[in-house]
Design an enzyme around this catalytic site. Structure first.
Site, short mmCIF file in Angstrom:
data_model
loop_
_atom_site.label_atom_id
_atom_site.label_comp_id
_atom_site.label_asym_id
_atom_site.label_seq_id
_atom_site.Cartn_x
_atom_site.Cartn_y
_atom_site.Cartn_z
N ARG A 81 0.84 -1.20 0.00
CA ARG A 81 0.00 0.00 0.00
C ARG A 81 0.88 1.25 0.00
O ARG A 81 0.56 2.25 -0.66
CB ARG A 81 -0.91 -0.01 1.22
CG ARG A 81 -1.93 -1.13 1.22
CD ARG A 81 -2.60 -1.26 2.56
NE ARG A 81 -3.50 -0.16 2.81
CZ ARG A 81 -3.86 0.23 4.03
NH1 ARG A 81 -3.36 -0.35 5.10
NH2 ARG A 81 -4.70 1.23 4.18
N ASN A 114 -6.78 10.09 5.85
CA ASN A 114 -5.94 9.40 4.87
C ASN A 114 -4.53 9.15 5.42
O ASN A 114 -3.99 9.98 6.15
CB ASN A 114 -5.87 10.21 3.58
CG ASN A 114 -7.25 10.41 2.98
OD1 ASN A 114 -8.14 9.58 3.16
ND2 ASN A 114 -7.45 11.51 2.28
N HIS A 133 -5.53 8.80 11.42
CA HIS A 133 -5.32 7.36 11.28
C HIS A 133 -3.85 7.01 11.10
O HIS A 133 -3.52 5.89 10.68
CB HIS A 133 -6.14 6.81 10.11
CG HIS A 133 -7.62 6.85 10.37
ND1 HIS A 133 -8.56 6.93 9.36
CD2 HIS A 133 -8.32 6.81 11.53
CE1 HIS A 133 -9.77 6.95 9.89
NE2 HIS A 133 -9.65 6.87 11.20
N CYS A 174 12.77 -2.48 16.40
CA CYS A 174 13.01 -1.20 17.06
C CYS A 174 14.51 -1.04 17.34
O CYS A 174 15.12 -1.92 17.94
CB CYS A 174 12.23 -1.14 18.37
SG CYS A 174 12.59 0.34 19.34
N GLY A 216 -14.91 14.28 0.67
CA GLY A 216 -14.59 12.95 0.18
C GLY A 216 -14.59 11.84 1.21
O GLY A 216 -13.81 10.90 1.11
N SER A 218 -17.00 8.96 3.29
CA SER A 218 -18.30 8.30 3.31
C SER A 218 -19.00 8.46 4.64
O SER A 218 -20.23 8.34 4.73
CB SER A 218 -18.12 6.79 3.03
OG SER A 218 -17.45 6.16 4.11
N PRO A 243 -19.48 13.81 -4.34
CA PRO A 243 -20.42 13.54 -5.42
C PRO A 243 -21.43 12.44 -5.07
O PRO A 243 -22.35 12.17 -5.84
CB PRO A 243 -19.52 13.10 -6.57
CG PRO A 243 -18.35 12.45 -5.89
CD PRO A 243 -18.15 13.25 -4.62
#
Length: 280
Positions: A81, A114, A133, A174, A216, A218, A243
């Protein structure tokens, strides 16, 4: 600075935004996956999203429980990701939010759900930005002995089809205590806190807002509707840019706010342009 005006907002909406800006208080922008979708990053719950494609199995990978059982696979998924997000560039919505910061200065606050760091890449001020987050450029000790560390450059370009060998696991230990690190992201089976995610600070920002712009998202993750509700109850005008129908649009509609039926790259510049007119 001059930001191109669009016809997304009517005169009445612009007047209401101007009236909100004239009030004392912060101008808070709360963003979700929809703003980054226009930079090519997949959303989570929309069509073709990560969770909708993989269902419960995909969601289960975003948990501490999965990481504890399968640390190598969890790291591979998150590193993949990270690679995807690093290939993206900030879009016009991101840069318009930076422009808003230039317009209103110390009144500006940004809270993003995000983890792609596109807001920071665009130039948003870190001190006035909360990544609630976390983000995928960082890792931290699972034992909590140090703060957020950068993910080593060794993992640049890593994808989910790679392998995590002994060398890689050593790099993901670590450097202080030798315990395993974990990605600096909030997982589904974890709680928001102040130390890692500035949760109390986010609450305090929206509680002092005169204007709260949601973009943007939900609203299916409770944090966004909760923060917007705090702002509205404190007297802020809610403006939702999306939108698609969503919980934030409904909240704005039900509380006398403004709904902007547009993509982030169209709607955000229009809202910022209205604010620019108001502060001239």
């Amino acid at each position: 600075m001059t930001i191109e005006m669009t016809q997304v907002l009517d005169a009445a909406a612009k007047e209401r935004i101007a009236a909100a800006v004239a009030q004392p208080g912060l101008i808070v922008v709360l963003t979700g996956a929809g703003i980054s979708a226009q930079s090519g990053i997949r959303t989570y719950r929309g069509e073709g999203g990560r969770w909708t494609d993989g269902g419960v199995v995909a969601m289960n990978r975003a948990t501490m429980a999965y990481f504890q059982r399968h640390p190598e696979q969890a790291w591979l998924w998150n590193l993949g990701r990270r690679t995807e997000m690093r290939s993206a560039e900030p879009n016009r919505a991101h840069t318009s939010i930076v422009g808003l910061g230039s317009l209103v200065g110390a009144r500006m606050r940004l809270i993003t759900q995000n983890i792609d760091r596109l807001h920071i890449a665009a130039g948003s001020t870190p001190e006035r930005t909360i990544e609630i987050h976390g983000h995928l450029e960082g890792m931290r000790c699972s034992a909590g002995c140090v703060g957020v560390l950068p993910i080593p450059d060794h993992f640049d370009g890593w994808d989910e089809d790679g392998t995590i060998g002994e060398r890689e696991m050593d790099l993901l230990m670590c450097p202080v205590c030798g315990f395993a690190t974990r990605p600096h992201v909030l997982w589904f089976d974890e709680m928001y806190d102040e130390v890692h995610y500035q949760a109390r600070t986010a609450d305090s920002w929206v509680a002092r807002a005169a204007l709260c712009i949601t973009v943007g998202t939900s609203g299916e993750i409770p944090v966004a509707p909760r923060l917007a509700t705090i702002a509205q109850r404190a007297g802020a005008l809610l403006v939702d840019v999306n939108p698609h129908d969503n919980a934030l649009r409904q909240l704005a509609h039900d509380t006398g706010g403004i709904t902007v039926d547009a993509l982030a790259t169209t709607g955000v510049p229009a809202v910022v342009a209205a604010i620019e007119e108001a502060v001239r």
